[in-house]
Write a protein that holds these residues in place. Structure first.
Motif, PDB file in Angstrom:
ATOM      1  N   SER A 186     -18.295  38.800 -10.500  1.00 50.54           N
ATOM      2  CA  SER A 186     -18.676  40.021 -11.216  1.00 50.54           C
ATOM      3  C   SER A 186     -19.725  40.811 -10.442  1.00 50.54           C
ATOM      4  N   ALA A 187     -20.658  40.134  -9.802  1.00 50.10           N
ATOM      5  CA  ALA A 187     -21.658  40.840  -8.980  1.00 50.10           C
ATOM      6  C   ALA A 187     -20.980  41.578  -7.835  1.00 50.10           C
ATOM      7  N   SER A 188     -19.998  40.960  -7.223  1.00 51.35           N
ATOM      8  CA  SER A 188     -19.270  41.608  -6.126  1.00 51.35           C
ATOM      9  C   SER A 188     -18.482  42.811  -6.631  1.00 51.35           C
ATOM     10  N   ALA A 189     -17.796  42.646  -7.761  1.00 49.83           N
ATOM     11  CA  ALA A 189     -16.992  43.740  -8.313  1.00 49.83           C
ATOM     12  C   ALA A 189     -17.868  44.922  -8.718  1.00 49.83           C
ATOM     13  N   ILE A 190     -18.977  44.639  -9.377  1.00 48.15           N
ATOM     14  CA  ILE A 190     -19.875  45.716  -9.813  1.00 48.15           C
ATOM     15  C   ILE A 190     -20.499  46.414  -8.613  1.00 48.15           C
ATOM     16  N   THR A 191     -20.905  45.639  -7.631  1.00 52.35           N
ATOM     17  CA  THR A 191     -21.492  46.224  -6.424  1.00 52.35           C
ATOM     18  C   THR A 191     -20.502  47.164  -5.749  1.00 52.35           C
ATOM     19  N   ALA A 192     -19.258  46.725  -5.631  1.00 51.12           N
ATOM     20  CA  ALA A 192     -18.239  47.573  -5.004  1.00 51.12           C
ATOM     21  C   ALA A 192     -17.975  48.826  -5.839  1.00 51.12           C
ATOM     22  N   ALA A 193     -18.040  48.689  -7.165  1.00 47.21           N
ATOM     23  CA  ALA A 193     -17.735  49.823  -8.048  1.00 47.21           C
ATOM     24  C   ALA A 193     -18.836  50.880  -8.067  1.00 47.21           C
ATOM     25  N   ILE A 194     -20.084  50.475  -7.937  1.00 46.81           N
ATOM     26  CA  ILE A 194     -21.179  51.448  -8.077  1.00 46.81           C
ATOM     27  C   ILE A 194     -21.730  51.952  -6.745  1.00 46.81           C
ATOM     28  N   THR A 195     -21.202  51.439  -5.650  1.00 50.03           N
ATOM     29  CA  THR A 195     -21.709  51.814  -4.335  1.00 50.03           C
ATOM     30  C   THR A 195     -20.754  52.817  -3.682  1.00 50.03           C
ATOM     31  N   PRO A 196     -21.293  53.857  -3.064  1.00 53.30           N
ATOM     32  CA  PRO A 196     -20.424  54.802  -2.345  1.00 53.30           C
ATOM     33  C   PRO A 196     -19.612  54.064  -1.272  1.00 53.30           C
ATOM     34  N   PRO A 197     -18.383  54.488  -1.039  1.00 51.04           N
ATOM     35  CA  PRO A 197     -17.503  53.780  -0.103  1.00 51.04           C
ATOM     36  C   PRO A 197     -18.119  53.502   1.264  1.00 51.04           C
ATOM     37  N   GLU A 198     -18.881  54.437   1.791  1.00 47.45           N
ATOM     38  CA  GLU A 198     -19.447  54.248   3.132  1.00 47.45           C
ATOM     39  C   GLU A 198     -20.573  53.210   3.161  1.00 47.45           C
ATOM     40  N   GLN A 199     -21.067  52.798   1.997  1.00 48.88           N
ATOM     41  CA  GLN A 199     -22.152  51.816   1.941  1.00 48.88           C
ATOM     42  C   GLN A 199     -21.717  50.480   1.334  1.00 48.88           C
ATOM     43  N   ARG A 200     -20.447  50.334   0.967  1.00 44.33           N
ATOM     44  CA  ARG A 200     -19.977  49.117   0.294  1.00 44.33           C
ATOM     45  C   ARG A 200     -20.144  47.863   1.134  1.00 44.33           C
ATOM     46  N   GLY A 201     -19.820  47.946   2.403  1.00 36.24           N
ATOM     47  CA  GLY A 201     -19.939  46.764   3.263  1.00 36.24           C
ATOM     48  C   GLY A 201     -21.360  46.232   3.283  1.00 36.24           C
ATOM     49  N   ARG A 202     -22.303  47.112   3.446  1.00 35.34           N
ATOM     50  CA  ARG A 202     -23.717  46.722   3.472  1.00 35.34           C
ATOM     51  C   ARG A 202     -24.157  46.164   2.119  1.00 35.34           C
TER      52      ARG A 202
ATOM     53  N   LEU B 280     -22.266  44.787  -0.271  1.00 35.18           N
ATOM     54  CA  LEU B 280     -21.650  43.473  -0.505  1.00 35.18           C
ATOM     55  C   LEU B 280     -22.284  42.401   0.373  1.00 35.18           C
ATOM     56  N   ALA B 281     -22.645  42.761   1.585  1.00 34.11           N
ATOM     57  CA  ALA B 281     -23.336  41.807   2.468  1.00 34.11           C
ATOM     58  C   ALA B 281     -24.681  41.402   1.866  1.00 34.11           C
ATOM     59  N   PHE B 282     -25.364  42.357   1.255  1.00 34.11           N
ATOM     60  CA  PHE B 282     -26.640  42.052   0.607  1.00 34.11           C
ATOM     61  C   PHE B 282     -26.436  41.073  -0.547  1.00 34.11           C
ATOM     62  N   VAL B 283     -25.408  41.291  -1.359  1.00 38.18           N
ATOM     63  CA  VAL B 283     -25.116  40.393  -2.479  1.00 38.18           C
ATOM     64  C   VAL B 283     -24.779  38.992  -1.956  1.00 38.18           C
ATOM     65  N   MET B 284     -23.941  38.919  -0.954  1.00 41.42           N
ATOM     66  CA  MET B 284     -23.532  37.617  -0.410  1.00 41.42           C
ATOM     67  C   MET B 284     -24.647  36.947   0.386  1.00 41.42           C
ATOM     68  N   ASN B 285     -25.604  37.725   0.855  1.00 47.87           N
ATOM     69  CA  ASN B 285     -26.734  37.143   1.583  1.00 47.87           C
ATOM     70  C   ASN B 285     -27.508  36.172   0.694  1.00 47.87           C
ATOM     71  N   GLY B 286     -27.520  36.431  -0.603  1.00 42.70           N
ATOM     72  CA  GLY B 286     -28.173  35.501  -1.520  1.00 42.70           C
ATOM     73  C   GLY B 286     -27.536  34.119  -1.463  1.00 42.70           C
ATOM     74  N   LEU B 287     -26.212  34.064  -1.419  1.00 41.80           N
ATOM     75  CA  LEU B 287     -25.521  32.770  -1.312  1.00 41.80           C
ATOM     76  C   LEU B 287     -25.794  32.096   0.026  1.00 41.80           C
ATOM     77  N   MET B 288     -25.764  32.885   1.098  1.00 36.49           N
ATOM     78  CA  MET B 288     -25.992  32.306   2.422  1.00 36.49           C
ATOM     79  C   MET B 288     -27.414  31.767   2.563  1.00 36.49           C
ATOM     80  N   THR B 289     -28.367  32.506   2.059  1.00 32.32           N
ATOM     81  CA  THR B 289     -29.759  32.051   2.110  1.00 32.32           C
ATOM     82  C   THR B 289     -29.927  30.777   1.287  1.00 32.32           C
ATOM     83  N   ALA B 290     -29.306  30.732   0.129  1.00 33.57           N
ATOM     84  CA  ALA B 290     -29.392  29.550  -0.729  1.00 33.57           C
ATOM     85  C   ALA B 290     -28.756  28.336  -0.064  1.00 33.57           C
ATOM     86  N   THR B 291     -27.674  28.544   0.667  1.00 30.11           N
ATOM     87  CA  THR B 291     -27.024  27.438   1.364  1.00 30.11           C
ATOM     88  C   THR B 291     -27.988  26.810   2.366  1.00 30.11           C
TER      89      THR B 291
END
Length: 166
Positions: free
Chosen positions: A94-110, A112-123
């Motif tokens: 849901s965090a990924s879906a919401i992030t993609a939905a509310i972010t302008p297309p040109e900034q989505r990659g960045r 989503l990377a920020f959202v997923m960075n939380g998982l990578m840091t936690a790992t």
């Protein structure tokens, strides 16, 4: 939020001996909580993410995550880890879906990377953090996870807009 979920997945791995001793089970039996959490997460994430709207899933997932950790900290068994995993399984999709939905297309990659960075840091930090935080009592570590979930819920309610998606 994804940092809390990722940390929850790995943080108890470094405390299995203490958990086993406290619950009067073997370390191997205590280790099954990591497996149970992961299996529950893997099974529930694709199912729940298709059944529940992302904004509802995000908030409900955080509430379930908080309650699951609180019950884990209080309970004489590790059964509440299943509840925690169900809540966690709702958060990342849901965090990924919401992030993609509310972010302008040109900034989505960045974004989503920020959202997923939380998982990578936690790992990377989950097990060491568990060892440091859990020195006194493993249940304190679980309470910290519940508090992280509560902070994420409050931030979510204040900052994340409700998103209707197809």
């Amino acid at each position: 939020m994804t940092f809390a979920v990722g940390t929850d997945t790995f943080i108890l791995a470094g405390l299995l001996k203490e958990i086993g001793s406290d619950l009067h089970v073997s370390t191997t039996t205590a280790a099954q909580l990591v497996t149970i959490f992961s299996i529950t997460f893997a099974c529930c994430a694709p199912i729940l993410s298709t059944l529940i709207r992302p904004s509802h899933a995000l908030r409900a997932g955080l509430v379930i995550f908080i309650l699951g950790n609180a019950f884990t900290a209080l309970a004489p068994t590790l059964g509440a880890r299943v509840l925690t995993a169900v809540g966690a399984s709702m958060l990342t999709p849901s965090a990924s879906a919401i992030t993609a939905a509310i972010t302008p297309p040109e900034q989505r990659g960045r974004a989503l990377a920020f959202v997923m960075n939380g998982l990578m840091t936690a790992t990377a930090l989950g097990v060491p953090a568990g060892l440091i935080l859990g020195n006194a009592n493993w249940r304190h570590t679980v309470w910290i996870l519940a508090i992280l979930g509560l902070i994420a819920l409050i931030a979510n309610l204040l900052v994340v807009p409700a998103v209707d998606m197809p």
